[in-house]
Design a protein around this motif. Sequence first.
Motif, PDB file in Angstrom:
ATOM      1  N   LEU A   1       0.854  -1.191   0.000  1.00  0.00           N
ATOM      2  CA  LEU A   1       0.000   0.000   0.000  1.00  0.00           C
ATOM      3  C   LEU A   1       0.885   1.234   0.000  1.00  0.00           C
ATOM      4  CD1 LEU A   1      -1.264  -2.232   2.300  1.00  0.00           C
ATOM      5  CD2 LEU A   1      -3.238  -0.749   1.893  1.00  0.00           C
ATOM      6  N   LEU A   2       0.619   2.135  -0.924  1.00  0.00           N
ATOM      7  CA  LEU A   2       1.420   3.352  -1.081  1.00  0.00           C
ATOM      8  C   LEU A   2       0.616   4.562  -0.614  1.00  0.00           C
ATOM      9  CD1 LEU A   2       3.955   4.809  -2.261  1.00  0.00           C
ATOM     10  CD2 LEU A   2       2.724   4.935  -4.426  1.00  0.00           C
ATOM     11  N   TYR A   3       1.224   5.337   0.282  1.00  0.00           N
ATOM     12  CA  TYR A   3       0.633   6.580   0.756  1.00  0.00           C
ATOM     13  C   TYR A   3       1.552   7.720   0.314  1.00  0.00           C
ATOM     14  CZ  TYR A   3      -1.713   3.331   3.981  1.00  0.00           C
ATOM     15  OH  TYR A   3      -2.430   2.286   4.538  1.00  0.00           O
ATOM     16  N   ASP A   4       1.040   8.639  -0.457  1.00  0.00           N
ATOM     17  CA  ASP A   4       1.838   9.774  -0.934  1.00  0.00           C
ATOM     18  C   ASP A   4       0.978  11.016  -0.776  1.00  0.00           C
ATOM     19  OD1 ASP A   4       3.788  11.310  -1.988  1.00  0.00           O
ATOM     20  OD2 ASP A   4       3.886  10.318  -3.941  1.00  0.00           O
ATOM     21  N   ILE A   5       1.241  11.784   0.282  1.00  0.00           N
ATOM     22  CA  ILE A   5       0.346  12.861   0.689  1.00  0.00           C
ATOM     23  C   ILE A   5       1.061  14.194   0.614  1.00  0.00           C
ATOM     24  CG2 ILE A   5      -1.119  13.710   2.577  1.00  0.00           C
ATOM     25  CD1 ILE A   5      -0.850  10.731   3.660  1.00  0.00           C
ATOM     26  N   ALA A   6       0.418  15.175   0.030  1.00  0.00           N
ATOM     27  CA  ALA A   6       0.971  16.531  -0.039  1.00  0.00           C
ATOM     28  C   ALA A   6      -0.028  17.500   0.582  1.00  0.00           C
ATOM     29  CB  ALA A   6       1.261  16.923  -1.482  1.00  0.00           C
ATOM     30  N   GLU A   7       0.463  18.318   1.519  1.00  0.00           N
ATOM     31  CA  GLU A   7      -0.346  19.370   2.139  1.00  0.00           C
ATOM     32  C   GLU A   7       0.393  20.688   1.955  1.00  0.00           C
ATOM     33  OE1 GLU A   7      -2.250  17.935   6.080  1.00  0.00           O
ATOM     34  OE2 GLU A   7      -0.286  16.987   5.971  1.00  0.00           O
ATOM     35  N   SER A   8      -0.344  21.761   1.758  1.00  0.00           N
ATOM     36  CA  SER A   8       0.343  23.038   1.568  1.00  0.00           C
ATOM     37  C   SER A   8      -0.538  24.199   2.007  1.00  0.00           C
ATOM     38  CB  SER A   8       0.744  23.219   0.104  1.00  0.00           C
ATOM     39  OG  SER A   8      -0.389  23.260  -0.735  1.00  0.00           O
ATOM     40  N   THR A   9       0.148  25.259   2.404  1.00  0.00           N
ATOM     41  CA  THR A   9      -0.495  26.549   2.652  1.00  0.00           C
ATOM     42  C   THR A   9       0.221  27.540   1.749  1.00  0.00           C
ATOM     43  OG1 THR A   9       1.047  27.232   4.386  1.00  0.00           O
ATOM     44  CG2 THR A   9      -0.817  25.868   5.064  1.00  0.00           C
ATOM     45  N   ASP A  10      -0.034  28.821   1.929  1.00  0.00           N
ATOM     46  CA  ASP A  10       0.663  29.803   1.106  1.00  0.00           C
ATOM     47  C   ASP A  10       2.111  29.982   1.537  1.00  0.00           C
ATOM     48  OD1 ASP A  10       0.061  30.930   3.510  1.00  0.00           O
ATOM     49  OD2 ASP A  10      -0.588  32.863   2.703  1.00  0.00           O
ATOM     50  N   GLN A  11       2.509  29.336   2.657  1.00  0.00           N
ATOM     51  CA  GLN A  11       3.865  29.493   3.166  1.00  0.00           C
ATOM     52  C   GLN A  11       4.682  28.207   3.218  1.00  0.00           C
ATOM     53  OE1 GLN A  11       2.685  31.390   6.928  1.00  0.00           O
ATOM     54  NE2 GLN A  11       3.824  33.195   6.269  1.00  0.00           N
ATOM     55  N   VAL A  12       4.010  27.070   3.303  1.00  0.00           N
ATOM     56  CA  VAL A  12       4.732  25.821   3.534  1.00  0.00           C
ATOM     57  C   VAL A  12       4.107  24.682   2.733  1.00  0.00           C
ATOM     58  CG1 VAL A  12       3.342  25.233   5.553  1.00  0.00           C
ATOM     59  CG2 VAL A  12       5.621  24.277   5.320  1.00  0.00           C
ATOM     60  N   GLU A  13       4.975  23.754   2.328  1.00  0.00           N
ATOM     61  CA  GLU A  13       4.535  22.545   1.646  1.00  0.00           C
ATOM     62  C   GLU A  13       5.092  21.346   2.412  1.00  0.00           C
ATOM     63  OE1 GLU A  13       4.388  21.824  -2.909  1.00  0.00           O
ATOM     64  OE2 GLU A  13       6.323  20.993  -2.234  1.00  0.00           O
ATOM     65  N   VAL A  14       4.220  20.418   2.765  1.00  0.00           N
ATOM     66  CA  VAL A  14       4.630  19.224   3.512  1.00  0.00           C
ATOM     67  C   VAL A  14       4.254  17.986   2.707  1.00  0.00           C
ATOM     68  CG1 VAL A  14       4.378  17.903   5.644  1.00  0.00           C
ATOM     69  CG2 VAL A  14       4.306  20.396   5.713  1.00  0.00           C
ATOM     70  N   LYS A  15       5.239  17.140   2.461  1.00  0.00           N
ATOM     71  CA  LYS A  15       4.997  15.889   1.755  1.00  0.00           C
ATOM     72  C   LYS A  15       5.298  14.723   2.693  1.00  0.00           C
ATOM     73  CE  LYS A  15       5.872  17.505  -2.964  1.00  0.00           C
ATOM     74  NZ  LYS A  15       6.659  17.280  -4.206  1.00  0.00           N
TER      75      LYS A  15
ATOM     76  N   GLY B   1       5.284   3.739   2.594  1.00  0.00           N
ATOM     77  CA  GLY B   1       5.090   2.477   1.892  1.00  0.00           C
ATOM     78  C   GLY B   1       4.877   1.372   2.902  1.00  0.00           C
ATOM     79  N   THR B   2       3.787   0.604   2.755  1.00  0.00           N
ATOM     80  CA  THR B   2       3.452  -0.444   3.706  1.00  0.00           C
ATOM     81  C   THR B   2       3.490  -1.810   3.045  1.00  0.00           C
ATOM     82  OG1 THR B   2       2.042   1.021   5.026  1.00  0.00           O
ATOM     83  CG2 THR B   2       1.672  -1.340   5.267  1.00  0.00           C
ATOM     84  N   PHE B   3       4.377  -2.678   3.548  1.00  0.00           N
ATOM     85  CA  PHE B   3       4.436  -4.068   3.109  1.00  0.00           C
ATOM     86  C   PHE B   3       3.570  -4.874   4.076  1.00  0.00           C
ATOM     87  CE2 PHE B   3       8.260  -2.079   1.554  1.00  0.00           C
ATOM     88  CZ  PHE B   3       8.476  -2.650   0.296  1.00  0.00           C
ATOM     89  N   LEU B   4       2.431  -5.322   3.602  1.00  0.00           N
ATOM     90  CA  LEU B   4       1.463  -6.034   4.433  1.00  0.00           C
ATOM     91  C   LEU B   4       1.513  -7.526   4.109  1.00  0.00           C
ATOM     92  CD1 LEU B   4      -1.011  -6.064   6.392  1.00  0.00           C
ATOM     93  CD2 LEU B   4      -2.446  -5.686   4.362  1.00  0.00           C
ATOM     94  N   TRP B   5       1.779  -8.337   5.147  1.00  0.00           N
ATOM     95  CA  TRP B   5       1.820  -9.793   4.990  1.00  0.00           C
ATOM     96  C   TRP B   5       0.605 -10.368   5.723  1.00  0.00           C
ATOM     97  CZ3 TRP B   5       5.988 -10.827   1.910  1.00  0.00           C
ATOM     98  CH2 TRP B   5       7.028  -9.893   1.916  1.00  0.00           C
ATOM     99  N   PRO B   6      -0.536 -10.545   5.037  1.00  0.00           N
ATOM    100  CA  PRO B   6      -1.780 -10.962   5.716  1.00  0.00           C
ATOM    101  C   PRO B   6      -1.658 -12.282   6.454  1.00  0.00           C
ATOM    102  CG  PRO B   6      -2.232 -10.160   3.495  1.00  0.00           C
ATOM    103  CD  PRO B   6      -0.744 -10.291   3.596  1.00  0.00           C
ATOM    104  N   ASP B   7      -0.959 -13.283   5.878  1.00  0.00           N
ATOM    105  CA  ASP B   7      -0.854 -14.593   6.530  1.00  0.00           C
ATOM    106  C   ASP B   7      -0.133 -14.505   7.864  1.00  0.00           C
ATOM    107  OD1 ASP B   7      -2.142 -15.670   4.397  1.00  0.00           O
ATOM    108  OD2 ASP B   7      -0.402 -16.659   3.512  1.00  0.00           O
ATOM    109  N   ALA B   8       0.742 -13.500   7.992  1.00  0.00           N
ATOM    110  CA  ALA B   8       1.525 -13.350   9.219  1.00  0.00           C
ATOM    111  C   ALA B   8       0.946 -12.301  10.165  1.00  0.00           C
ATOM    112  CB  ALA B   8       2.969 -12.983   8.867  1.00  0.00           C
ATOM    113  N   SER B   9      -0.163 -11.639   9.745  1.00  0.00           N
ATOM    114  CA  SER B   9      -0.731 -10.545  10.543  1.00  0.00           C
ATOM    115  C   SER B   9       0.356  -9.532  10.896  1.00  0.00           C
ATOM    116  CB  SER B   9      -1.399 -11.082  11.813  1.00  0.00           C
ATOM    117  OG  SER B   9      -2.424 -11.978  11.495  1.00  0.00           O
ATOM    118  N   TYR B  10       1.067  -9.064   9.874  1.00  0.00           N
ATOM    119  CA  TYR B  10       2.296  -8.299  10.054  1.00  0.00           C
ATOM    120  C   TYR B  10       2.375  -7.225   8.976  1.00  0.00           C
ATOM    121  CZ  TYR B  10       7.473  -7.855  10.478  1.00  0.00           C
ATOM    122  OH  TYR B  10       8.766  -7.415  10.652  1.00  0.00           O
ATOM    123  N   ALA B  11       2.766  -6.016   9.366  1.00  0.00           N
ATOM    124  CA  ALA B  11       2.932  -4.923   8.413  1.00  0.00           C
ATOM    125  C   ALA B  11       4.239  -4.190   8.688  1.00  0.00           C
ATOM    126  CB  ALA B  11       1.762  -3.945   8.489  1.00  0.00           C
TER     127      ALA B  11
END
Length: 387
Positions: A297-311, A315-325
Amino acid sequence: MIKNVFRKMYPEEIDIEGIEDLKMIHIYDLTGVAEPNGKYGVTAALVNYSDNKQLNYTENDHCFARFVNKIFEVYNLTEDKSSILMDDTTRTIMEAGKVPRHESVLSKYYDADKLEDPLLVNASTLSKRFGPLAEYLVVGLYKTMGTEVEVIDRKYGWRGSGRLIIHVGTSNRTVYFKAFEMNDSTFSVKLNGFLTERGDLLINVVMYDDEISISYRSESEDIEGSSAFKFGAESLREMHQIKKNGEQIFYDVNLYENTFTADSKIEDVVSVISVGLLPEGIKPCAVYSLPIGLTYLLYDIAESTDQVEVKTFCGTFLWPDASYADIRGWSVIKGLQSGLTLKNEAFRIINLTDNREFVQSAFLTGTGSRYKGELEGKFVINKRKSV
């Protein structure tokens, strides 16, 4: 019992303790924070003190929290504060008496109770994570060699061990495997009974933030190959190649479009138990399910105001059989007026569930003084939420 109070101080700590007689304070305007309660925190500070001495640290420095606290301590004891040179934003923050902090995907963890030792330990996660990969390669390589094969039983045990019972031709064969963790990002899986009774296969797996790379070799059969999965917001690129006796016998490259959209629901692509292992409060922009027992699962988030930009990338590697991320990510803050950029937080979190009601978050090596000081090496237990 009284612990030994003596320890070796870092040179930076000695310098910080020597701050007195402040001449100038400057909070870098990377975050564009105009109010003490602004959303994005201070990421760097500079002070000039005593006889033209100067110190400058960012949030990535291990001593940043101590540095900031010392500045406030000396500032509050200064009788004539107007004599200290500061810009308006810096003075506003200093008068407020606290430094605002960046609200990241880790914010809820900073406020949670931390444990020094893990509460949940699942010794079978290695076999459950990499057993499906071993099965995928065994079946695929048999078929590449022109032999039909069927997996009729599988067993994932503790400490990375497992076995596959496969039907080949008119008989059954048992393939044993054992998975090892070489370091935080590299794993090895050793198989016995591959292709022939004494056949071997060594699989190496390397995980990056947005890619998983797999290489393998059988000394007894003189087979070597590799597979790579490169994840992006728009598509997944898959590549495979196999050589036998030094000759390439298989090569394939595929591109798969991301079908997870803004209208998609996460509970439609992962199980209820798996949802509790994912980052809370944010939605992935891409989801890819691989035939090796892995969902990325890929999360790529950008937030910005007129003064600042935050990215924020995650990246989440999810192993369902192992109940592990395995969650890897970072945040980058850019001041639009100054043009300065700081990668102020990188993190790696392992989420593990007991499949009942708890999720344990383990915080591994990262950057950022707050992450190192408050989370790295710690464990947080949360109630698992059902969807």
